[in-house]
Motif scaffolding. Structure first.
Motif, PDB file in Angstrom:
ATOM      1  N   THR A   1      46.957  66.385  42.830  1.00  0.00           N
ATOM      2  CA  THR A   1      46.431  66.738  44.154  1.00  0.00           C
ATOM      3  C   THR A   1      47.470  66.593  45.261  1.00  0.00           C
ATOM      4  O   THR A   1      47.272  67.108  46.366  1.00  0.00           O
ATOM      5  CB  THR A   1      45.222  65.857  44.489  1.00  0.00           C
ATOM      6  OG1 THR A   1      45.601  64.464  44.401  1.00  0.00           O
ATOM      7  CG2 THR A   1      44.077  66.107  43.519  1.00  0.00           C
ATOM      8  N   ASN A   2      48.576  65.918  44.985  1.00  0.00           N
ATOM      9  CA  ASN A   2      49.626  65.774  46.001  1.00  0.00           C
ATOM     10  C   ASN A   2      50.612  66.932  46.007  1.00  0.00           C
ATOM     11  O   ASN A   2      51.598  66.909  46.755  1.00  0.00           O
ATOM     12  CB  ASN A   2      50.382  64.456  45.795  1.00  0.00           C
ATOM     13  CG  ASN A   2      49.519  63.245  46.085  1.00  0.00           C
ATOM     14  OD1 ASN A   2      48.766  63.230  47.051  1.00  0.00           O
ATOM     15  ND2 ASN A   2      49.608  62.222  45.237  1.00  0.00           N
ATOM     16  N   SER A   3      50.353  67.930  45.176  1.00  0.00           N
ATOM     17  CA  SER A   3      51.235  69.100  45.114  1.00  0.00           C
ATOM     18  C   SER A   3      50.935  70.056  46.265  1.00  0.00           C
ATOM     19  O   SER A   3      49.777  70.201  46.686  1.00  0.00           O
ATOM     20  CB  SER A   3      51.046  69.838  43.793  1.00  0.00           C
ATOM     21  OG  SER A   3      51.374  69.019  42.694  1.00  0.00           O
ATOM     22  N   ASP A   4      51.978  70.730  46.753  1.00  0.00           N
ATOM     23  CA  ASP A   4      51.774  71.781  47.754  1.00  0.00           C
ATOM     24  C   ASP A   4      52.485  73.071  47.358  1.00  0.00           C
ATOM     25  O   ASP A   4      52.821  73.902  48.202  1.00  0.00           O
ATOM     26  CB  ASP A   4      52.231  71.323  49.139  1.00  0.00           C
ATOM     27  CG  ASP A   4      53.689  70.882  49.183  1.00  0.00           C
ATOM     28  OD1 ASP A   4      54.394  71.048  48.178  1.00  0.00           O
ATOM     29  OD2 ASP A   4      54.119  70.368  50.238  1.00  0.00           O
ATOM     30  N   VAL A   5      52.681  73.244  46.062  1.00  0.00           N
ATOM     31  CA  VAL A   5      53.336  74.448  45.554  1.00  0.00           C
ATOM     32  C   VAL A   5      52.296  75.528  45.291  1.00  0.00           C
ATOM     33  O   VAL A   5      51.091  75.272  45.228  1.00  0.00           O
ATOM     34  CB  VAL A   5      54.115  74.154  44.261  1.00  0.00           C
ATOM     35  CG1 VAL A   5      55.271  73.207  44.534  1.00  0.00           C
ATOM     36  CG2 VAL A   5      53.183  73.574  43.193  1.00  0.00           C
ATOM     37  N   GLU A   6      52.790  76.763  45.122  1.00  0.00           N
ATOM     38  CA  GLU A   6      51.949  77.884  44.723  1.00  0.00           C
ATOM     39  C   GLU A   6      52.680  78.692  43.669  1.00  0.00           C
ATOM     40  O   GLU A   6      53.878  78.475  43.419  1.00  0.00           O
ATOM     41  CB  GLU A   6      51.589  78.742  45.928  1.00  0.00           C
ATOM     42  CG  GLU A   6      52.785  79.273  46.686  1.00  0.00           C
ATOM     43  CD  GLU A   6      52.390  79.961  47.981  1.00  0.00           C
ATOM     44  OE1 GLU A   6      51.217  79.846  48.391  1.00  0.00           O
ATOM     45  OE2 GLU A   6      53.245  80.627  48.587  1.00  0.00           O
ATOM     46  N   ALA A   7      51.964  79.609  43.047  1.00  0.00           N
ATOM     47  CA  ALA A   7      52.542  80.353  41.918  1.00  0.00           C
ATOM     48  C   ALA A   7      53.822  81.088  42.315  1.00  0.00           C
ATOM     49  O   ALA A   7      54.768  81.170  41.532  1.00  0.00           O
ATOM     50  CB  ALA A   7      51.508  81.338  41.365  1.00  0.00           C
TER      51      ALA A   7
END
Length: 277
Positions: A58-64
């Motif tokens: 949930t601490n990720s802020d990446v996208e495909a």
């Protein structure tokens, strides 16, 4: 029998505990394009394979779009490379299962190859988490691992400013004619899309013109909404304190349109301009 674990006669004393670590925790766009993670266990299991479900934390802020590919070895021992946006998004949404074969302490690495884009991000965070494990317990202290994706450097080492936008203003229609619908238009744009709001101050430089020579000023924001400026807003424009924002992720180009006053004064021509800071 193995020694007991949490309860008498459970024979779980040597049951493995699985954890995850970032073995390559920093990627720099266009320079070092990968980050890697490894799932491991503290004890070898001679009984059966250990299956581990890994998900994006949930601490990720990446996208495909931040990745060109993801590679991992699935539970059947097959090396899988995901290189379409649909498959990469499925990984980010649902995670994958990996296997630590019996007799081993490690699963093959999970490797993310990042996209060298032109979006100003500075850095992004990718967190992988162990969601569950079969035939092992999940570590209470090392069930998460984090890697970061940095923009390339700009003017100084490690400033992550390589994709920072440059904002400019240009007169897309440099001539307004009195008594006609011919208006003067100025447009503000930036070189790169940004993950941050971009704000500039705009100043009206009257030059050889006076404010009486302008009958109307219209402002169109980055979303395409147009309003006629009030006297107070025009005063702010003259003072250089009128703020224009390009929202994060937007490719919009705010603009100002000036209508000339149709007076009866012989002026030949008058000049004015806009500047940004």
């Amino acid at each position: 029998n193995d020694e007991d674990g949490k309860t008498p006669d459970d024979k779980e004393g040597d049951k493995p505990v699985v954890s995850i670590a970032a073995t390559d925790a920093i990627a720099v766009e266009g320079i070092d394009n990968t980050v890697s993670f490894k799932v491991s266990q503290n004890n070898v299991s001679e009984i059966t394979d250990t299956t581990v479900k890994v998900v994006v934390g949930t601490n990720s802020d990446v996208e495909a779009a931040d990745f060109t590919s993801i590679s991992y070895t699935d539970v059947n021992g097959t090396l899988v490379t995901l290189n379409t946006q649909t498959d990469i998004q499925n990984f980010l949404t649902n995670g994958v299962e990996v296997k630590i074969p019996k007799g081993s302490k490690e699963a093959p690495v999970i490797t993310f190859t990042v996209e060298d884009d032109s979006v100003y991000e500075k850095l992004e965070t990718l967190e992988l988490t162990i969601d569950s494990a079969t035939n092992a317990d999940v570590s209470t202290t090392a069930s998460k691992a984090t890697a970061v994706i940095n923009d390339e450097d700009g003017k100084t080492p490690d400033d992550k400013e390589g994709d920072k936008p440059v904002v400019s203003i240009v007169a897309t229609d440099a001539v307004a004619t009195e008594g006609t619908t011919d208006t003067a238009t100025f447009k503000i744009s930036q070189t790169n899309t940004s993950n941050f709001d971009t704000t500039v101050d705009v100043k009206l430089n009257l030059g050889t013109a006076s404010i009486e020579d302008i009958s109307k000023v219209e402002y169109t924001d980055a979303n395409g909404n147009t309003v006629e400026l009030t006297s107070a807003q025009i005063d702010s424009l003259i003072a250089g304190t009128f703020k224009v924002e390009i929202p994060k992720g937007s490719t919009g180009e705010p603009s100002f349109t000036f209508t000339a006053t149709d007076d009866d004064i012989y002026e030949s021509q008058e000049g004015f301009g806009l500047s940004i800071s």
